[in-house]
Scaffold this active site. Structure first.
Site, PDB file in Angstrom:
ATOM      1  N   SER A 182       0.842  -1.196   0.000  1.00  0.00           N
ATOM      2  CA  SER A 182       0.000   0.000   0.000  1.00  0.00           C
ATOM      3  C   SER A 182       0.875   1.243   0.000  1.00  0.00           C
ATOM      4  O   SER A 182       2.049   1.196   0.388  1.00  0.00           O
ATOM      5  CB  SER A 182      -0.892  -0.004   1.248  1.00  0.00           C
ATOM      6  OG  SER A 182      -1.494   1.249   1.468  1.00  0.00           O
ATOM      7  N   TYR A 219      -2.859   0.187  10.096  1.00  0.00           N
ATOM      8  CA  TYR A 219      -2.775  -0.259   8.702  1.00  0.00           C
ATOM      9  C   TYR A 219      -1.443   0.150   8.081  1.00  0.00           C
ATOM     10  O   TYR A 219      -0.804  -0.638   7.379  1.00  0.00           O
ATOM     11  CB  TYR A 219      -3.941   0.336   7.912  1.00  0.00           C
ATOM     12  CG  TYR A 219      -4.048  -0.148   6.487  1.00  0.00           C
ATOM     13  CD1 TYR A 219      -4.567  -1.402   6.189  1.00  0.00           C
ATOM     14  CD2 TYR A 219      -3.641   0.674   5.430  1.00  0.00           C
ATOM     15  CE1 TYR A 219      -4.685  -1.842   4.879  1.00  0.00           C
ATOM     16  CE2 TYR A 219      -3.749   0.240   4.125  1.00  0.00           C
ATOM     17  CZ  TYR A 219      -4.274  -1.008   3.850  1.00  0.00           C
ATOM     18  OH  TYR A 219      -4.374  -1.437   2.547  1.00  0.00           O
TER      19      TYR A 219
END
Length: 276
Positions: free
Chosen positions: A160, A173
């Protein structure tokens, strides 16, 4: 060199938007694709639905990516149906409310509302995010890479933008995806002499069901956070999930046979832009 026809490809998190798009595209290119989902009925029904889109057989395998025994059973089922895995795409991942802060940065006025800050994060939420993203990559790799020891293969992890530059609010995250990058590089070195390549794709910002409300308001106008992302993306738009396919095909095929240990951003330039 970009041929993936006949390759056995396993995709975890198979019901997700990114995974579903990849599954259909890879199947259209002749790969034999199996998706993994922790809900047995959904694994089968979703595979059937994606098969109708691709025109080729796609099978559903039931397994929780955090359950090694279930993953081993799924690997056995795959071998009976298609054969041993040539490619593993670790697309399972996600977030948790307990791993999010309500404010981007803490200010003195937030002392009266610490639950909106770092101090409001929960141990349960943080652990859930790490388990799903990191262990949900480690365990499927541990199972399916065993099938690649004799003939080699390609492991593709989903990273990501948050792995390169921690994003405000999503602390758990961001940290979990940074660990994916590190694990990808470590495993690439570890498997370097075994013919198993390990790489990752780092998507930029793609609009989906999970994040639409963060990026657009009820009138389909960009939210301040959505506008901030666009302002920091040189190409000036969000990505379309189908734009991930080319990079994944490259990493799955022989065209990248001397490529391992890399994390490739597919982000419209977001990671390259300093904001100035």
């Amino acid at each position: 060199m970009f041929d993936i026809n006949g390759k056995n490809i396993v995709v975890t998190g198979g019901a997700g938007a990114i995974a579903s798009s990849l599954i259909v595209d890879l199947s259209k290119l002749g790969a034999k694709v199996a998706l993994i989902d922790y809900k047995k009925e959904r694994a089968n029904s979703h595979a059937e639905m994606l098969s109708s889109k691709s025109g080729n057989e796609i099978i559903g395998l039931h397994a929780n990516v955090l359950d090694k025994e279930q993953l081993a059973e799924a690997a056995t089922e795959l071998e009976k149906t298609f054969g041993k895995a040539d490619v593993l795409i670790n697309a399972a991942g996600g977030n948790h409310p307990g791993g999010l802060t309500k404010v981007e940065t803490m200010k003195a006025t937030d002392i009266e509302n610490l639950e909106n800050t770092f101090f409001g994060l929960t141990e349960e939420g943080f652990k859930h995010v790490f388990d799903l993203n990191l262990m949900g990559t480690v365990l499927p790799t541990n199972v399916f890479a065993r099938h690649m020891l004799e003939k080699g293969g390609s492991i593709i992890n989903l990273s990501s933008m948050a792995a390169f530059k921690p994003l405000t609010k999503v602390s758990a995250y961001s940290a979990a995806k940074a660990s994916i990058n590190n694990f990808t590089e470590w495993l690439a070195v570890h498997f370097g002499g075994m013919g198993i390549r390990v790489n990752a794709v780092a998507p930029g910002f793609f609009v989906g069901k999970q994040n639409r409300a963060l990026l657009y308001d009820e009138n389909d106008v960009l939210t301040p956070r959505g506008q901030k992302i666009i302002d920091n993306t040189p190409m000036g738009r969000f990505g379309v999930v189908e734009e991930l396919t080319g990079t994944v095909v490259y990493l799955a095929s022989e065209s990248s046979k001397f490529v391992t240990g890399v994390i490739i951003p597919v982000d419209g330039g977001f990671n390259a832009f300093s904001g100035v």
